[in-house]
Design an enzyme around this catalytic site. Structure first.
Site, short mmCIF file in Angstrom:
data_model
loop_
_atom_site.label_atom_id
_atom_site.label_comp_id
_atom_site.label_asym_id
_atom_site.label_seq_id
_atom_site.Cartn_x
_atom_site.Cartn_y
_atom_site.Cartn_z
N PRO A 23 -46.27 28.36 -36.32
CA PRO A 23 -46.74 27.43 -35.31
C PRO A 23 -45.73 26.34 -34.95
O PRO A 23 -45.01 25.84 -35.79
CB PRO A 23 -47.99 26.81 -35.94
CG PRO A 23 -47.90 27.09 -37.39
CD PRO A 23 -47.08 28.32 -37.54
N ASN A 24 -45.72 26.06 -33.67
CA ASN A 24 -44.94 24.99 -33.05
C ASN A 24 -43.45 25.29 -32.92
O ASN A 24 -42.73 24.49 -32.32
CB ASN A 24 -45.16 23.65 -33.76
CG ASN A 24 -46.60 23.21 -33.68
OD1 ASN A 24 -47.18 23.20 -32.60
ND2 ASN A 24 -47.19 22.89 -34.81
N ARG A 31 -40.30 19.19 -29.49
CA ARG A 31 -40.95 18.63 -30.67
C ARG A 31 -39.94 17.95 -31.60
O ARG A 31 -39.02 18.59 -32.09
CB ARG A 31 -41.65 19.76 -31.44
CG ARG A 31 -42.32 19.27 -32.70
CD ARG A 31 -42.96 20.43 -33.45
NE ARG A 31 -43.52 19.93 -34.69
CZ ARG A 31 -43.38 20.55 -35.85
NH1 ARG A 31 -42.74 21.69 -35.93
NH2 ARG A 31 -43.90 20.03 -36.93
N TYR A 36 -35.68 18.54 -35.51
CA TYR A 36 -35.47 19.96 -35.20
C TYR A 36 -34.36 20.23 -34.20
O TYR A 36 -34.03 21.38 -33.95
CB TYR A 36 -36.78 20.57 -34.70
CG TYR A 36 -37.89 20.47 -35.71
CD1 TYR A 36 -37.87 21.25 -36.86
CD2 TYR A 36 -38.94 19.59 -35.54
CE1 TYR A 36 -38.87 21.16 -37.81
CE2 TYR A 36 -39.96 19.48 -36.48
CZ TYR A 36 -39.92 20.27 -37.61
OH TYR A 36 -40.91 20.18 -38.55
N ASN A 87 -40.21 31.98 -41.15
CA ASN A 87 -40.38 30.54 -41.09
C ASN A 87 -41.85 30.34 -40.75
O ASN A 87 -42.24 30.37 -39.59
CB ASN A 87 -39.48 29.91 -40.02
CG ASN A 87 -39.63 28.41 -39.96
OD1 ASN A 87 -40.57 27.84 -40.49
ND2 ASN A 87 -38.69 27.76 -39.29
N ALA A 90 -45.81 25.17 -40.57
CA ALA A 90 -46.86 24.44 -41.28
C ALA A 90 -47.68 25.36 -42.20
O ALA A 90 -48.21 24.90 -43.22
CB ALA A 90 -47.79 23.74 -40.29
N HIS A 93 -47.21 25.67 -46.20
CA HIS A 93 -47.84 24.78 -47.18
C HIS A 93 -49.33 25.03 -47.35
O HIS A 93 -49.95 24.41 -48.22
CB HIS A 93 -47.61 23.33 -46.77
CG HIS A 93 -46.27 23.09 -46.18
ND1 HIS A 93 -45.11 23.18 -46.92
CD2 HIS A 93 -45.88 22.83 -44.90
CE1 HIS A 93 -44.08 22.96 -46.12
NE2 HIS A 93 -44.52 22.75 -44.91
N ASP A 100 -50.51 36.44 -49.48
CA ASP A 100 -51.13 37.71 -49.89
C ASP A 100 -50.61 38.88 -49.06
O ASP A 100 -50.38 39.97 -49.59
CB ASP A 100 -52.64 37.62 -49.79
CG ASP A 100 -53.26 36.76 -50.89
OD1 ASP A 100 -52.55 36.42 -51.86
OD2 ASP A 100 -54.45 36.43 -50.77
N GLU A 111 -37.45 33.26 -46.98
CA GLU A 111 -38.07 32.12 -46.31
C GLU A 111 -36.98 31.25 -45.70
O GLU A 111 -35.94 31.02 -46.33
CB GLU A 111 -38.86 31.32 -47.34
CG GLU A 111 -39.51 30.08 -46.80
CD GLU A 111 -40.26 29.29 -47.87
OE1 GLU A 111 -40.79 28.22 -47.53
OE2 GLU A 111 -40.31 29.72 -49.05
N HIS A 113 -36.24 27.58 -43.12
CA HIS A 113 -36.72 26.38 -42.45
C HIS A 113 -35.54 25.70 -41.77
O HIS A 113 -34.44 25.65 -42.34
CB HIS A 113 -37.36 25.40 -43.44
CG HIS A 113 -38.58 25.95 -44.09
ND1 HIS A 113 -39.79 26.01 -43.44
CD2 HIS A 113 -38.76 26.50 -45.31
CE1 HIS A 113 -40.67 26.58 -44.25
NE2 HIS A 113 -40.08 26.89 -45.38
N LEU A 114 -35.78 25.18 -40.59
CA LEU A 114 -34.74 24.44 -39.88
C LEU A 114 -34.42 23.14 -40.62
O LEU A 114 -33.26 22.79 -40.80
CB LEU A 114 -35.20 24.13 -38.45
CG LEU A 114 -35.42 25.35 -37.56
CD1 LEU A 114 -36.16 24.96 -36.29
CD2 LEU A 114 -34.10 26.02 -37.23
N SER A 115 -35.46 22.43 -41.02
CA SER A 115 -35.29 21.19 -41.78
C SER A 115 -35.45 21.51 -43.27
O SER A 115 -35.64 22.67 -43.63
CB SER A 115 -36.34 20.15 -41.35
OG SER A 115 -37.64 20.57 -41.73
N ARG A 120 -39.02 15.84 -46.89
CA ARG A 120 -39.91 15.18 -45.92
C ARG A 120 -41.18 14.70 -46.62
O ARG A 120 -41.14 14.33 -47.79
CB ARG A 120 -40.17 16.14 -44.77
CG ARG A 120 -38.85 16.47 -44.02
CD ARG A 120 -39.03 17.45 -42.91
NE ARG A 120 -40.00 16.96 -41.93
CZ ARG A 120 -40.59 17.73 -41.04
NH1 ARG A 120 -40.33 19.02 -41.01
NH2 ARG A 120 -41.45 17.21 -40.18
N ARG A 124 -45.35 18.63 -47.82
CA ARG A 124 -44.49 19.74 -47.42
C ARG A 124 -43.69 20.32 -48.60
O ARG A 124 -42.96 21.28 -48.45
CB ARG A 124 -43.53 19.30 -46.32
CG ARG A 124 -44.22 18.93 -45.03
CD ARG A 124 -43.20 18.60 -43.94
NE ARG A 124 -43.80 17.94 -42.82
CZ ARG A 124 -44.37 18.54 -41.78
NH1 ARG A 124 -44.43 19.85 -41.75
NH2 ARG A 124 -44.89 17.83 -40.80
#
Length: 157
Positions: A23-24, A31, A36, A87, A90, A93, A100, A111, A113-115, A120, A124
């Site tokens: 998402p996002n 955003r 980001y 990625n 949200a 977490h 599963d 996995e 992540h950009l950040s 943070r 998170r």
């Protein structure tokens, strides 16, 4: 999917990697650009495709804001892809369902992540995705994806 034999001739197929974005991520460039960056989701997809091409791997890049759709894509990856780069945003977490699904298909999973989520907000710092991932690349913007692809293609990261 790595190799197929035809008589005495071996035909090597490119590794197939499913890249999933949660998402996002479709809001990149709009955003929170301080976190980001200003590049768009389209820029990210192009970056991933170029990196994959340079490594000689095939990628399918998808994005959804819906947890169930991500779960369905993970499930449908079985027998179609060699690995998953995810990625979960949200959902990283919160989603036991994504965890599963990753465990059920048992494909190599990385996995990204950009950040750096652990740098943070405290909430998170927990990642359910990490419980099914063989590696995590974070905090390097688009390069986190390049690191994940190189890891899967067994190129020095």
């Amino acid at each position: 999917m790595a190799a197929a034999a035809t008589g005495l001739t071996w035909i090597l197929e490119a590794m197939k990697i499913l890249v999933l974005n949660g998402p996002n991520l479709n809001m990149l460039g709009v955003r929170e650009p301080a976190i980001y960056g200003k590049r768009t989701y389209s820029d990210l997809v192009g970056f991933i495709q170029r990196e994959a091409g340079a490594l000689g791997v095939d990628v399918c890049v998808r994005q959804s804001n819906c947890e169930g759709e991500l779960v369905s894509w993970i499930q449908s990856a079985l027998g179609e892809f060699d690995a998953i780069v995810i990625n979960a945003a949200a959902y990283t977490h919160t989603s036991v369902a994504i965890l599963d699904a990753l465990k059920a298909v048992a494909l190599r999973t990385v996995e990204v992540h950009l950040s750096d989520p652990s740098a943070r907000e405290e909430f998170r710092s927990r990642s359910y995705v990490s419980l099914a991932a063989e590696a995590v690349f974070k905090g390097r913007g688009f390069d986190s994806y390049a690191d994940a692809l190189r890891h899967l293609a067994k190129v020095e990261v």
